[in-house]
Structure formats: structure tokens, C-alpha cells
Design an enzyme around this catalytic site. Sequence first.
Site, PDB file in Angstrom:
ATOM      1  N   ILE A   1       6.920  -3.873  10.744  1.00 18.21           N
ATOM      2  CA  ILE A   1       6.569  -2.501  11.141  1.00 18.21           C
ATOM      3  C   ILE A   1       5.056  -2.317  10.974  1.00 18.21           C
ATOM      4  CG2 ILE A   1       8.795  -1.367  10.762  1.00 18.21           C
ATOM      5  CD1 ILE A   1       6.244  -0.936   8.106  1.00 18.21           C
TER       6      ILE A   1
ATOM      7  N   ARG B   1       1.774  -4.536  12.466  1.00 17.88           N
ATOM      8  CA  ARG B   1       1.152  -4.684  13.786  1.00 17.88           C
ATOM      9  C   ARG B   1       1.560  -6.043  14.347  1.00 17.88           C
ATOM     10  NH1 ARG B   1       0.316  -0.030  13.844  1.00 17.88           N
ATOM     11  NH2 ARG B   1      -1.652   1.113  14.034  1.00 17.88           N
TER      12      ARG B   1
ATOM     13  N   GLU C   1       1.623  -4.701  23.739  1.00 16.87           N
ATOM     14  CA  GLU C   1       2.404  -3.473  23.946  1.00 16.87           C
ATOM     15  C   GLU C   1       1.846  -2.717  25.158  1.00 16.87           C
ATOM     16  OE1 GLU C   1       2.349  -1.239  20.280  1.00 16.87           O
ATOM     17  OE2 GLU C   1       3.174  -2.898  19.143  1.00 16.87           O
TER      18      GLU C   1
ATOM     19  N   ASP D   1       9.108  -3.760  15.393  1.00 21.40           N
ATOM     20  CA  ASP D   1       8.723  -2.464  15.993  1.00 21.40           C
ATOM     21  C   ASP D   1       7.396  -2.590  16.729  1.00 21.40           C
ATOM     22  OD1 ASP D   1       8.939   0.385  16.453  1.00 21.40           O
ATOM     23  OD2 ASP D   1       7.389   0.664  14.927  1.00 21.40           O
TER      24      ASP D   1
ATOM     25  N   SER E   1      -4.488  -7.542  -3.959  1.00 17.97           N
ATOM     26  CA  SER E   1      -4.570  -7.190  -5.382  1.00 17.97           C
ATOM     27  C   SER E   1      -3.182  -6.959  -5.978  1.00 17.97           C
ATOM     28  CB  SER E   1      -5.428  -5.927  -5.568  1.00 17.97           C
ATOM     29  OG  SER E   1      -4.819  -4.839  -4.913  1.00 17.97           O
TER      30      SER E   1
ATOM     31  N   HIS F   1       7.558   0.434  19.128  1.00 21.59           N
ATOM     32  CA  HIS F   1       6.490   0.990  18.270  1.00 21.59           C
ATOM     33  C   HIS F   1       6.740   2.486  18.002  1.00 21.59           C
ATOM     34  CE1 HIS F   1       2.017   0.571  16.980  1.00 21.59           C
ATOM     35  NE2 HIS F   1       2.688   1.402  16.176  1.00 21.59           N
TER      36      HIS F   1
ATOM     37  N   GLY G   1       0.844  -1.205   0.000  1.00 19.61           N
ATOM     38  CA  GLY G   1       0.000   0.000   0.000  1.00 19.61           C
ATOM     39  C   GLY G   1       0.868   1.239   0.000  1.00 19.61           C
ATOM     40  N   ARG G   2       0.399   2.278   0.696  1.00 14.15           N
ATOM     41  CA  ARG G   2       1.153   3.543   0.734  1.00 14.15           C
ATOM     42  C   ARG G   2       2.554   3.326   1.287  1.00 14.15           C
ATOM     43  NH1 ARG G   2      -4.379   5.533   2.523  1.00 14.15           N
ATOM     44  NH2 ARG G   2      -3.908   4.016   4.122  1.00 14.15           N
ATOM     45  N   ILE G   3       2.657   2.703   2.464  1.00 16.40           N
ATOM     46  CA  ILE G   3       3.975   2.518   3.082  1.00 16.40           C
ATOM     47  C   ILE G   3       4.788   1.485   2.303  1.00 16.40           C
ATOM     48  CG2 ILE G   3       5.149   1.659   5.165  1.00 16.40           C
ATOM     49  CD1 ILE G   3       2.864   2.961   6.803  1.00 16.40           C
TER      50      ILE G   3
HETATM   51  P1  NAP Z   1      -2.510   0.959   3.133  1.00 14.63           P
HETATM   52  O1  NAP Z   1      -2.139   2.019   2.168  1.00 14.63           O
HETATM   53  O2  NAP Z   1      -3.944   0.689   3.395  1.00 14.63           O
HETATM   54  O3  NAP Z   1      -1.770  -0.368   2.663  1.00 14.63           O
HETATM   55  C1  NAP Z   1      -2.020  -1.610   3.210  1.00 14.63           C
HETATM   56  C2  NAP Z   1      -1.725  -2.641   2.139  1.00 14.63           C
HETATM   57  O4  NAP Z   1      -1.857  -3.930   2.753  1.00 14.63           O
HETATM   58  C3  NAP Z   1      -2.660  -2.583   0.929  1.00 14.63           C
HETATM   59  O5  NAP Z   1      -1.888  -2.546  -0.231  1.00 14.63           O
HETATM   60  C4  NAP Z   1      -3.435  -3.896   1.034  1.00 14.63           C
HETATM   61  O6  NAP Z   1      -3.658  -4.487  -0.234  1.00 14.63           O
HETATM   62  C5  NAP Z   1      -2.466  -4.766   1.802  1.00 14.63           C
HETATM   63  N1  NAP Z   1      -3.098  -5.916   2.441  1.00 14.63           N
HETATM   64  C6  NAP Z   1      -4.371  -6.016   2.925  1.00 14.63           C
HETATM   65  N2  NAP Z   1      -4.570  -7.279   3.383  1.00 14.63           N
HETATM   66  C7  NAP Z   1      -3.414  -7.963   3.152  1.00 14.63           C
HETATM   67  C8  NAP Z   1      -3.017  -9.302   3.349  1.00 14.63           C
HETATM   68  N3  NAP Z   1      -3.846 -10.203   3.875  1.00 14.63           N
HETATM   69  N4  NAP Z   1      -1.764  -9.671   2.982  1.00 14.63           N
HETATM   70  C9  NAP Z   1      -0.905  -8.770   2.443  1.00 14.63           C
HETATM   71  N5  NAP Z   1      -1.247  -7.499   2.204  1.00 14.63           N
HETATM   72  C10 NAP Z   1      -2.474  -7.092   2.563  1.00 14.63           C
HETATM   73  O7  NAP Z   1      -1.865   1.254   4.572  1.00 14.63           O
HETATM   74  P2  NAP Z   1      -0.491   1.967   4.879  1.00 14.63           P
HETATM   75  O8  NAP Z   1      -0.696   3.406   5.047  1.00 14.63           O
HETATM   76  O9  NAP Z   1       0.536   1.494   3.913  1.00 14.63           O
HETATM   77  O10 NAP Z   1      -0.197   1.329   6.335  1.00 14.63           O
HETATM   78  C11 NAP Z   1      -0.021  -0.059   6.478  1.00 14.63           C
HETATM   79  C12 NAP Z   1      -0.024  -0.477   7.936  1.00 14.63           C
HETATM   80  O11 NAP Z   1       1.198  -0.097   8.549  1.00 14.63           O
HETATM   81  C13 NAP Z   1      -1.092   0.184   8.812  1.00 14.63           C
HETATM   82  O12 NAP Z   1      -2.329  -0.478   8.730  1.00 14.63           O
HETATM   83  C14 NAP Z   1      -0.496   0.121  10.197  1.00 14.63           C
HETATM   84  O13 NAP Z   1      -0.976  -0.988  10.910  1.00 14.63           O
HETATM   85  C15 NAP Z   1       0.996  -0.044   9.959  1.00 14.63           C
HETATM   86  N6  NAP Z   1       1.739   1.101  10.489  1.00 14.63           N
HETATM   87  C16 NAP Z   1       2.627   0.927  11.498  1.00 14.63           C
HETATM   88  C17 NAP Z   1       3.332   1.996  12.010  1.00 14.63           C
HETATM   89  C18 NAP Z   1       4.341   1.845  13.106  1.00 14.63           C
HETATM   90  O14 NAP Z   1       4.514   2.752  13.897  1.00 14.63           O
HETATM   91  N7  NAP Z   1       5.053   0.731  13.168  1.00 14.63           N
HETATM   92  C19 NAP Z   1       3.087   3.284  11.525  1.00 14.63           C
HETATM   93  C20 NAP Z   1       2.182   3.433  10.481  1.00 14.63           C
HETATM   94  C21 NAP Z   1       1.513   2.339   9.968  1.00 14.63           C
HETATM   95  P3  NAP Z   1      -4.684  -3.923  -1.351  1.00 14.63           P
HETATM   96  O15 NAP Z   1      -4.032  -2.686  -1.866  1.00 14.63           O
HETATM   97  O16 NAP Z   1      -4.747  -5.006  -2.340  1.00 14.63           O
HETATM   98  O17 NAP Z   1      -5.961  -3.652  -0.613  1.00 14.63           O
END
Ligand code: NAP
Length: 309
Positions: A225, A227, A256, A251, A172, A274, A149-151
Site C-alpha cells: 500500500i 508505492r 498507474e 494497491d 531507525s 490506488h 512510520g505513521r501508517i
Molecule cells: P511516514 O510517517 O514518513 O513513514 C514512513 C516510514 O518509512 C518511516 O518510518 C521511515 O523510517 C520508513 N522508511 C524510510 N525509508 C525506508 C526504507 N528504505 N525501508 C523501510 N522503511 C523505510 O509516512 P506515512 O505517513 O506512514 O506514509 C508512508 C507511505 O505510504 C507514503 O510515503 C506513501 O507513499 C504511502 N501511502 C500510500 C497510500 C495509498 O493510497 N496506497 C496512501 C497514503 C500513503 P524512519 O522513521 O526511520 O525515517
Amino acid sequence: MIPVNSVLQVGQFPEIMQLEIDKRLSTIKLLDPHGKAPDGSFAAILTRSNTQLPKELFEAMPSVRMVATCGVGYDNLPLDYLKDNGIKASNTPGVLNDAVCELAIGMLLGLLRRIPEAQDFVKSTAWSKSPFTITSTLAGKRVGIAGMGRIGQDLAKRLEPFKVKLAYTGPSRKELPYEYFSNIKSLAQACDILLLACPANAETEKMINAEVLDALGPKGYLINIARGSVVDEEALLVALQQKNIAGAALDVFENEPNPNFGFLNLDNVLLTPHIGSATSETRQLMTNLAIDNLEAFYNQKPLLTEVKN
Ligand code: NAP
């Protein structure tokens, strides 16, 4: 314009975030989300992703119609309850990508080059007795990203100059120049480093289990990084103790801020509390985006970054 004391702030915020909140809002605070809901007619809640909000809090305050959470993950919210009751929610995507990607790459390099132990080695004067251990190069490795996704995509772009081969998995397939695997096990099998950047939800819960760790293999590294719930921590502990994988950088943890003690004495882990988004610049951006969403709600405008539940 947000009316004075119409927002309930739930949970404790770090000072840098509280300063931003106090600049723009006058809130009533409830530090413990399981505590008694204060009197008042709150239309919205402001919280952050480390604070789990129970549905009972919303039940006790039917006036609440919106919740703004600081963080991109929204697994801290009672999503089914919000949906059933038409309560809107917003998160803070995008503004934290830089900080999270920087940490992920730092952890990856720190794990492979054993940077924390190398510093301990110098500080303890052990260097005067023998040279430090030989470590592993990132260049040439195959890096798999679970959650493009974004990250995930920002991370991939940042990793390209490190001369790695990138691949990914997720629901996807994307228009990206990286190999796509339809499931996590085949991605783990095909890579040396597995990086988790997917959301916490029912599908990803304990997605990294013993089978996936076996597929990653004794030369494989796991970086989480995302959850803690995405990893079966018992299986990971066994894999690390028995050297079924080479190492892990974590992380995030299931429990936690008290992670499983088993991780604390291992020498093939790099652990951080975290802190993916925990830079002052990023935390200010997150807080302001959350408040911008609250403002949109009070002005009856579409939320800027609504959680589509
Ligand atoms: P995002 O843009 O919604 O990206 C999430 C991606 O995960 C999407 O591409 C989605 O696929 C994919 N996904 C969904 N279900 C999946 C599965 N079963 N197996 C593999 N991939 C799957 O979210 P983001 O902004 O990148 O953030 C991602 C996550 O990082 C957050 O939800 C958060 O929990 C974590 N995070 C952690 C920290 C930290 O401090 N460590 C900070 C920020 C975020 P599709 O595109 O196909 O739907």
C-alpha cells in the site's frame, strides 16, 4: 485570506475534493501538468499525489513559491528543483491513516481468505457443484512491516488483536514492542506476510526484488500500500507465476492507471486501483489540510505540515 485566482490547481480532482476546493478557493485550473502554463501570477500550486509535476512547470512560472499536495507521499514533486529554488511544499500526513490502514487490513484478509474469488464463486453458481477452496488464517502469522512510520505504526496497532506476531524494518529502530530487523531481506525471511508502508525514494526503489521475494518464500504474502516503485514488478510477476511466493495484494503499481498486464490474469493476487485514501471522509480532510497549508503560506505563517526536503 487567499487572493482570488492566485492558486493554480494542477491535475484533475475527484468531485468530493473539488467541492471542498470550490467552497474555500477560487482557482485557475491546469488539467494537464505538461500543458502550457496559463497566464497569471500564481504564488502557489494545489495538486494531488497522483499528479506528477515536472520541474518545467515551475520554471515557466517563477512566481510560484509554494506547492500544496493532497497526499502524504510527495514523490510527485520535483524535490531537488524545489529545494534549490527555495519553493516550499506541504503534504497531508496523518489524516489518511485510518482509511489506508482499513484498506490494508481488508486487502490482507481478502487475499488470505480469497474473498473476491469466493464472491465470484457464489455469483457464478459454482458453489452448487463443489465446495470453495480451503484458505489460510491470519492468526498465528508473523507480519513484517517495512516502514514503521505513521501508517506503519497505526497498522501494527490495528493488527495486534488479530493475534499475529509483529516485526518491522526501516532506517531507525523505534521504541516499539516489536522485533526490529536492520534490513528488508532478514525481515522477509522471518515473516509470513510482508506489508509495505515506506515512502517512494531512491533508497526504496525496487527494494522488493527477487532476493527479498525468495526470502519471503512459497508460503509468504506481499501487501503493497506504499508505492509501485518500491517493488521490482518483473521480479514479483515471476515470483507469483512460479509460486515462489503465495500471493500479493497490490494497491499501487509502477504504471498507474495501466498496471503491467501480467498481473491481470494471475489467481494469486488481489488488485485495487490506488484507493488507500479514497473515502469521502478522508479526501475531505486531505483537501482541507492542503488548503489550510495554503492559507498559512498566504498569511506568512509556518506551514502546518511542511515537507522537509
Ligand atoms: P511516514 O510517517 O514518513 O513513514 C514512513 C516510514 O518509512 C518511516 O518510518 C521511515 O523510517 C520508513 N522508511 C524510510 N525509508 C525506508 C526504507 N528504505 N525501508 C523501510 N522503511 C523505510 O509516512 P506515512 O505517513 O506512514 O506514509 C508512508 C507511505 O505510504 C507514503 O510515503 C506513501 O507513499 C504511502 N501511502 C500510500 C497510500 C495509498 O493510497 N496506497 C496512501 C497514503 C500513503 P524512519 O522513521 O526511520 O525515517
